[in-house]
Scaffold this motif. Structure first.
Motif, short mmCIF file in Angstrom:
data_model
loop_
_atom_site.label_atom_id
_atom_site.label_comp_id
_atom_site.label_asym_id
_atom_site.label_seq_id
_atom_site.Cartn_x
_atom_site.Cartn_y
_atom_site.Cartn_z
N PHE A 50 0.84 -1.11 0.05
CA PHE A 50 0.02 0.01 -0.20
C PHE A 50 0.79 1.32 -0.11
CE2 PHE A 50 -3.10 -3.04 1.65
CZ PHE A 50 -4.39 -2.72 0.67
N LEU A 51 2.16 1.01 0.65
CA LEU A 51 2.91 2.33 0.44
C LEU A 51 3.27 2.41 -0.99
CD1 LEU A 51 5.13 4.35 1.69
CD2 LEU A 51 6.85 2.41 1.57
N ALA A 52 3.75 1.48 -1.74
CA ALA A 52 4.39 1.53 -3.00
C ALA A 52 3.30 1.38 -4.08
CB ALA A 52 5.59 0.57 -3.14
N GLY A 53 2.00 1.79 -3.76
CA GLY A 53 1.23 1.58 -4.79
C GLY A 53 1.23 2.27 -5.86
N PRO A 54 0.45 2.19 -7.14
CA PRO A 54 0.66 3.09 -8.29
C PRO A 54 0.60 4.57 -8.14
CG PRO A 54 -0.86 0.98 -8.62
CD PRO A 54 -0.51 1.30 -7.35
N ALA A 55 1.37 5.26 -8.52
CA ALA A 55 1.15 6.83 -8.42
C ALA A 55 -0.20 7.10 -9.34
CB ALA A 55 2.31 7.45 -8.87
N VAL A 56 -0.81 8.11 -8.54
CA VAL A 56 -2.01 9.02 -9.42
C VAL A 56 -1.43 9.70 -10.76
CG1 VAL A 56 -3.98 10.27 -9.04
CG2 VAL A 56 -3.16 8.97 -7.04
N SER A 57 -1.84 9.37 -11.74
CA SER A 57 -1.56 10.19 -12.92
C SER A 57 -2.15 11.50 -12.91
CB SER A 57 -1.91 9.12 -14.05
OG SER A 57 -3.37 9.29 -14.14
N GLN A 58 -3.17 11.94 -12.53
CA GLN A 58 -3.58 13.18 -12.47
C GLN A 58 -4.19 13.44 -11.11
OE1 GLN A 58 -6.69 13.17 -15.37
NE2 GLN A 58 -7.66 11.43 -14.44
N ALA A 95 16.38 -9.21 -12.69
CA ALA A 95 16.97 -8.20 -13.76
C ALA A 95 15.86 -7.15 -13.97
CB ALA A 95 17.32 -8.85 -15.05
N ALA A 96 14.59 -7.21 -14.38
CA ALA A 96 13.78 -6.10 -14.65
C ALA A 96 13.63 -5.03 -13.20
CB ALA A 96 12.43 -6.62 -15.03
N GLY A 97 13.59 -5.88 -12.14
CA GLY A 97 13.56 -5.14 -10.99
C GLY A 97 14.66 -3.97 -10.66
N ARG A 98 15.80 -4.60 -10.96
CA ARG A 98 17.07 -3.63 -10.67
C ARG A 98 16.90 -2.72 -11.62
NH1 ARG A 98 19.84 -9.14 -9.45
NH2 ARG A 98 20.45 -8.90 -7.04
N ARG A 99 16.55 -2.84 -12.92
CA ARG A 99 16.43 -1.56 -13.95
C ARG A 99 15.64 -0.64 -13.38
NH1 ARG A 99 16.33 -6.04 -17.74
NH2 ARG A 99 14.30 -5.83 -18.07
N ASN A 100 14.38 -1.03 -12.91
CA ASN A 100 13.41 -0.05 -12.31
C ASN A 100 14.01 0.59 -10.99
OD1 ASN A 100 11.41 -0.52 -14.47
ND2 ASN A 100 10.36 -2.13 -13.16
N LEU A 101 14.62 -0.23 -10.28
CA LEU A 101 15.31 0.41 -9.05
C LEU A 101 16.12 1.51 -9.48
CD1 LEU A 101 15.49 0.01 -5.99
CD2 LEU A 101 17.20 -1.67 -6.36
N LYS A 102 17.05 1.11 -10.40
CA LYS A 102 18.02 2.34 -10.52
C LYS A 102 17.57 3.58 -11.01
CE LYS A 102 22.17 3.18 -13.56
NZ LYS A 102 22.80 2.55 -14.87
N THR A 140 8.58 -2.48 -7.28
CA THR A 140 7.74 -3.21 -6.21
C THR A 140 6.99 -4.34 -7.02
OG1 THR A 140 7.41 -1.16 -4.73
CG2 THR A 140 5.93 -3.09 -4.67
N HIS A 141 6.52 -4.10 -8.09
CA HIS A 141 6.12 -5.27 -9.00
C HIS A 141 6.82 -6.26 -9.16
CE1 HIS A 141 3.22 -6.55 -12.48
NE2 HIS A 141 4.29 -7.04 -12.77
N GLN A 142 8.24 -6.20 -9.31
CA GLN A 142 9.07 -7.31 -9.61
C GLN A 142 9.13 -7.81 -8.14
OE1 GLN A 142 10.00 -4.44 -11.36
NE2 GLN A 142 8.76 -5.28 -13.18
N ALA A 143 9.43 -7.05 -7.15
CA ALA A 143 9.54 -7.36 -5.74
C ALA A 143 8.46 -8.49 -5.23
CB ALA A 143 9.79 -6.42 -4.80
N LEU A 144 7.24 -8.03 -5.80
CA LEU A 144 6.04 -8.90 -5.19
C LEU A 144 6.19 -10.21 -6.15
CD1 LEU A 144 3.55 -6.30 -5.02
CD2 LEU A 144 4.17 -7.83 -3.35
N GLY A 145 6.73 -10.21 -7.34
CA GLY A 145 7.02 -11.31 -8.13
C GLY A 145 7.95 -12.34 -7.62
N ILE A 146 8.80 -11.69 -6.85
CA ILE A 146 9.65 -12.80 -6.36
C ILE A 146 9.05 -13.58 -5.18
CG2 ILE A 146 11.93 -12.90 -4.80
CD1 ILE A 146 12.28 -12.27 -7.63
N SER A 151 6.39 -1.00 -14.49
CA SER A 151 7.46 -0.26 -14.50
C SER A 151 8.00 0.33 -13.04
CB SER A 151 6.86 1.05 -15.00
OG SER A 151 5.89 1.76 -14.46
N ASP A 152 7.39 -0.27 -11.90
CA ASP A 152 7.69 -0.18 -10.50
C ASP A 152 8.43 -1.17 -9.95
OD1 ASP A 152 7.53 0.27 -7.70
OD2 ASP A 152 5.84 1.56 -7.88
#
Length: 340
Positions: free
Chosen positions: A13-21, A240-247, A185-191, A182-183
């Protein structure tokens, strides 16, 4: 597992999707509050269905260790039958609670699907109800002193040892679905999904190897090898994808911290975000270890699986789960209760 689930829920819930508008804050607060109440109802329904299962499963597994025969088994059977009925009643109540849930509240800026959460909970209840029927079949065979029926039933008895692991996998998959790819956290949850996927596959196929005939054991070992190859590849790709997003995220938060130097409150928030996000690397290190474990298991033969003690295969996965949850707890602790 429950401690870890609670910690990770805070992270998601902390790292949920950002509001786009921009959204009307009053409407958003109301929608989030309604969604929170809905989620609490769903949680109560799920907990109702499983609240007595661990007790039942523990007693059944203990009984299975005695060979399902003799005075001890006969003495334990009535109490276990009562627990079976208690669990069946709980699952029926849980399904009624799921049916009574209102539609998921509108207006929450998230991709979460309330319908899929309910469907997953119903499917899990269905699996547990079938398992209760399997347990009853075992006790019927015991009453008839049918040793062949008991032998055939033993793999179903062992099913209870990992019946709830699939539930964890589904819950984490649902949480992953609400966070954009693109977040990090998406990959972290996938782990986490991959940890429970591995735990389920190793437990299920190992049981099939040990209790199957030669052909069945070979088939189960091959199925495990194939699944572990996929887990190794999928987990490596997630890391790998998570680290790219993390950077990218770390660069963005660093930029935010620099631009907030004159605003102490915003600077503290940026520091906190950097700390929480940096811990994702530990999650991906867990993923590296999981991928290595899965790659090793992808070479296992039926003979090796039969000879290995169950704990020797599952203990490394349990350690990975524990380490993963420790990272989630660290992240939740860093979020505190809001800005200071």
């Amino acid at each position: 597992m429950r401690r870890g689930m609670a910690a990770l829920a805070a992270l998601v819930f902390l790292a949920g999707p950002a509001v786009s508008q921009p959204l009307d804050s009053v409407k958003l607060d109301r929608a989030v509050a309604e969604a929170g109440r809905w989620s609490e109802q769903l949680g109560r329904a799920i907990n109702t269905g499983t609240e007595a299962f661990e007790e039942l499963n523990g007693k059944v597994q203990s009984l299975a260790g005695t060979g399902l025969a003799g005075p001890a088994a006969a003495a334990a059977a009535p109490g276990i039958r009562q627990l079976i009925e208690r669990n069946r009643a709980n699952l029926i109540r849980s399904n009624a609670m799921l049916a009574a849930l209102p539609p998921y509240p509108a207006g929450v800026p998230t991709e979460i699907s309330g319908e899929s959460l309910v469907a997953d909970a119903r499917a899990q209840n269905g699996r547990l109800l079938r398992l209760l029927g399997d347990y009853e079949a075992v006790f019927e065979a015991m009453g008839k002193n049918d040793s062949e029926a008991l032998k055939r039933a033993m793999p179903r008895m062992m099913e209870g040892a990992f019946a709830l692991v699939g539930q964890q996998k589904l819950l984490f998959r649902n949480r992953q679905a609400i966070v954009p790819a693109s977040d990090s956290t998406h990959q972290a949850l996938g782990i986490a999904v991959q940890i429970y996927r591995t735990m389920e596959a190793v437990a299920r196929q190992t049981v099939a190897v040990r209790f199957g005939d030669a052909a069945g054991s070979a088939e189960a070992a091959a199925a495990l090898r194939d699944e572990m190859k996929r887990v190794a590849a999928d987990t490596a790709a997630l890391a790998a994808a998570g680290r790219r997003n993390l950077k990218r995220e770390m660069n963005e938060f660093e930029s935010l911290r620099r631009s907030s130097a004159s605003n102490p409150a915003e600077a503290r928030l940026a520091d906190r975000a950097l700390g929480v996000t940096a811990l994702e690397e530990k999650t991906f290190e867990v993923g590296d270890r999981l991928a290595a474990f899965a790659a090793a298991q992808a070479q296992s033969t039926a003979q090796q699986l039969r000879q290995a003690a169950g704990s020797s295969l599952l203990s490394p996965i349990a350690r990975l789960e524990s380490d993963y949850m420790d990272v989630a707890a660290e992240q939740a602790a860093l979020t505190g209760s809001g800005p200071e």
